[in-house]
Design a protein around this motif. Structure first.
Motif, mmCIF file in Angstrom:
data_model
loop_
_atom_site.group_PDB
_atom_site.id
_atom_site.type_symbol
_atom_site.label_atom_id
_atom_site.label_comp_id
_atom_site.label_asym_id
_atom_site.label_seq_id
_atom_site.Cartn_x
_atom_site.Cartn_y
_atom_site.Cartn_z
ATOM 1 N N THR A 282 53.564 74.745 93.800
ATOM 2 C CA THR A 282 53.818 73.517 93.049
ATOM 3 C C THR A 282 52.571 72.653 93.001
ATOM 4 O O THR A 282 51.585 72.908 93.700
ATOM 5 C CB THR A 282 54.991 72.747 93.697
ATOM 6 O OG1 THR A 282 55.377 71.650 92.864
ATOM 7 C CG2 THR A 282 54.604 72.220 95.067
ATOM 8 N N VAL A 283 52.624 71.644 92.157
ATOM 9 C CA VAL A 283 51.547 70.657 92.085
ATOM 10 C C VAL A 283 51.950 69.463 92.951
ATOM 11 O O VAL A 283 53.017 68.875 92.738
ATOM 12 C CB VAL A 283 51.293 70.203 90.638
ATOM 13 C CG1 VAL A 283 50.243 69.085 90.610
ATOM 14 C CG2 VAL A 283 50.839 71.377 89.787
ATOM 15 N N ARG A 284 51.120 69.134 93.897
ATOM 16 C CA ARG A 284 51.411 68.008 94.792
ATOM 17 C C ARG A 284 50.852 66.723 94.196
ATOM 18 O O ARG A 284 49.672 66.626 93.892
ATOM 19 C CB ARG A 284 50.803 68.240 96.172
ATOM 20 C CG ARG A 284 50.973 67.050 97.129
ATOM 21 C CD ARG A 284 50.334 67.350 98.468
ATOM 22 N NE ARG A 284 51.027 68.464 99.117
ATOM 23 C CZ ARG A 284 50.507 69.187 100.108
ATOM 24 N NH1 ARG A 284 49.260 68.935 100.534
ATOM 25 N NH2 ARG A 284 51.206 70.174 100.649
ATOM 26 N N GLN A 285 51.738 65.756 94.010
ATOM 27 C CA GLN A 285 51.249 64.444 93.604
ATOM 28 C C GLN A 285 51.536 63.430 94.705
ATOM 29 O O GLN A 285 52.541 63.544 95.412
ATOM 30 C CB GLN A 285 51.844 64.007 92.276
ATOM 31 C CG GLN A 285 53.359 63.907 92.200
ATOM 32 C CD GLN A 285 53.781 63.244 90.901
ATOM 33 O OE1 GLN A 285 53.094 62.369 90.376
ATOM 34 N NE2 GLN A 285 54.918 63.646 90.356
ATOM 35 N N PRO A 286 50.662 62.430 94.869
ATOM 36 C CA PRO A 286 50.783 61.493 95.990
ATOM 37 C C PRO A 286 51.817 60.408 95.693
ATOM 38 O O PRO A 286 51.485 59.295 95.277
ATOM 39 C CB PRO A 286 49.369 60.908 96.104
ATOM 40 C CG PRO A 286 48.825 60.987 94.718
ATOM 41 C CD PRO A 286 49.431 62.220 94.090
ATOM 42 N N LEU A 287 53.076 60.732 95.894
ATOM 43 C CA LEU A 287 54.161 59.845 95.483
ATOM 44 C C LEU A 287 54.194 58.550 96.289
ATOM 45 O O LEU A 287 54.214 57.449 95.731
ATOM 46 C CB LEU A 287 55.493 60.590 95.598
ATOM 47 C CG LEU A 287 55.607 61.804 94.673
ATOM 48 C CD1 LEU A 287 56.771 62.695 95.079
ATOM 49 C CD2 LEU A 287 55.756 61.360 93.220
ATOM 50 N N GLU A 288 54.228 58.669 97.616
ATOM 51 C CA GLU A 288 54.256 57.453 98.439
ATOM 52 C C GLU A 288 52.993 56.619 98.227
ATOM 53 O O GLU A 288 53.053 55.387 98.165
ATOM 54 C CB GLU A 288 54.402 57.811 99.924
ATOM 55 C CG GLU A 288 55.775 58.334 100.325
ATOM 56 C CD GLU A 288 55.948 59.832 100.066
ATOM 57 O OE1 GLU A 288 57.040 60.366 100.334
ATOM 58 O OE2 GLU A 288 54.972 60.461 99.583
ATOM 59 N N GLU A 289 51.863 57.306 98.091
ATOM 60 C CA GLU A 289 50.605 56.586 97.880
ATOM 61 C C GLU A 289 50.640 55.780 96.585
ATOM 62 O O GLU A 289 50.112 54.663 96.513
ATOM 63 C CB GLU A 289 49.439 57.564 97.853
ATOM 64 C CG GLU A 289 48.082 56.887 97.681
ATOM 65 C CD GLU A 289 46.936 57.867 97.576
ATOM 66 O OE1 GLU A 289 45.856 57.454 97.130
ATOM 67 O OE2 GLU A 289 47.129 59.051 97.937
ATOM 68 N N SER A 290 51.265 56.329 95.552
ATOM 69 C CA SER A 290 51.338 55.599 94.286
ATOM 70 C C SER A 290 52.147 54.318 94.441
ATOM 71 O O SER A 290 51.792 53.275 93.869
ATOM 72 C CB SER A 290 51.947 56.480 93.196
ATOM 73 O OG SER A 290 53.326 56.722 93.412
#
Length: 324
Positions: A282-290
């Motif tokens: 999968t592609v990891r996106q920085p959710l909490e960081e956003s």
């Protein structure tokens, strides 16, 4: 107000306080009257006169999407040590153009600032936010003139295209979330665009019959994926626009007796506990960081309302696991 809108006083009250209970046409008339008259409810006027109260609204489909809930967790973490009250407003679906709640919230919310998470912002609502002088930061969406924090979905689609073609796949498929409106380009649509572009750069195309859309959820995704994987020229690899949809693809492959990744490879987007449990590429996106970055930006906006809006793009990473 009621006279300007051509409706009853009770209808004005419903349009502002329970917008989902009136028609879209009536809501537009009431909000047009709000804009024309410069109306601000008295409690809201008092709130706007306060300094340092720090009442921030967060409107998001956080009960519908686990990824959005993770963004909101980042917002709350950033606010925890600050003298700020965070009020959550839930808009159940991100697949519509603009929610009734979001349209009325700038008028009725009694807020010092607003975070709009994973919901499209149309021009009318944007103009109302600017006209009311409500500091606003967007998360996972963008609009001219507003601070925003998010990832480059098209770049994420290109990452997956490069990974799958690098594995030797030539027949590829895509499964995205169905949209109820064509007014805006959704994250799913942006990921598809990036995927197509990445495949084209590698000398491959993505036929229209290899692209499917489904409601958000494992069961609807599995149904759409089963149709995609049952044809005579079925894809040997499928990119699903998020990990929940990818779980549906895996379910359909198992039901059809297809081995993963030998018969069909599967990749998703987001990366969380579900992806880890499924051993999903999968592609990891920085959710909490956003969420944290957006709250920090909003707090700075409250201190400096005239600062130039800034768009912050966070990095994405491909996480390779067993499904490819």
């Amino acid at each position: 107000m009621a006279t300007e809108a051509g409706v009853s006083i009770s209808t004005v009250s419903l349009a502002l306080n329970a917008p989902g209970r009136v028609s879209a046409a009536t809501r537009r008339k009431v909000l047009a009257a709000v804009d024309a008259l410069g109306f601000v409810p008295k409690p809201d006027a008092v709130a706007r006169a306060r300094r340092g109260a720090g009442r921030v609204g967060v409107i998001a489909p956080h009960t519908s999407y686990a990824t959005v809930a993770r963004r909101v967790n980042g917002v709350l973490a950033a606010a925890a040590a600050r003298p700020v009250e965070v009020v959550l407003y839930d808009q159940r679906s991100a697949s519509e153009s603009t929610s009734p709640l979001l349209a009325a919230l700038p008028v009725t919310g009694r807020l010092d600032g607003l975070l709009v998470v994973s919901l499209p912002l149309d021009d009318g609502v944007a103009a109302r936010l600017v006209g009311l002088g409500l500091p606003t930061v967007l998360v996972d969406v963008r609009h001219p003139g507003f601070d925003s924090v998010g990832a480059d979905d098209e770049a994420g689609g290109r990452l997956v295209a490069g990974h799958l073609t690098g594995r030797g796949h030539r027949r590829l498929g895509f499964l995205g979330e169905a949209q109820r409106t064509g007014v805006y380009v959704s994250p799913s649509g942006r990921r598809l665009a990036g995927f197509r572009a990445g495949l084209a750069e590698a000398g491959h195309d993505l036929p229209e019959d290899a692209v499917r859309f489904a409601r958000h959820g494992v069961a609807p995704a599995a149904e759409a994926a089963a149709a995609l994987l049952s044809g005579p020229a079925r894809p040997t690899a499928v990119f699903a626009a998020d990990d929940v949809l990818a779980a549906g693809v895996l379910k359909a492959a198992r039901a059809l007796g297809l081995r993963v990744p030998e018969d069909v490879a599967v990749a998703g987007f987001d990366d969380g506990e579900l992806a880890e449990a499924l051993e999903l590429t999968t592609v990891r996106q920085p959710l909490e960081e956003s969420g944290r970055a957006a709250m920090e930006r909003l707090l700075r906006r409250l201190e400096s309302p005239t600062a130039t809006p800034r768009d912050t793009t966070l990095a994405l990473h491909l996480v390779e696991r067993a499904t490819t």
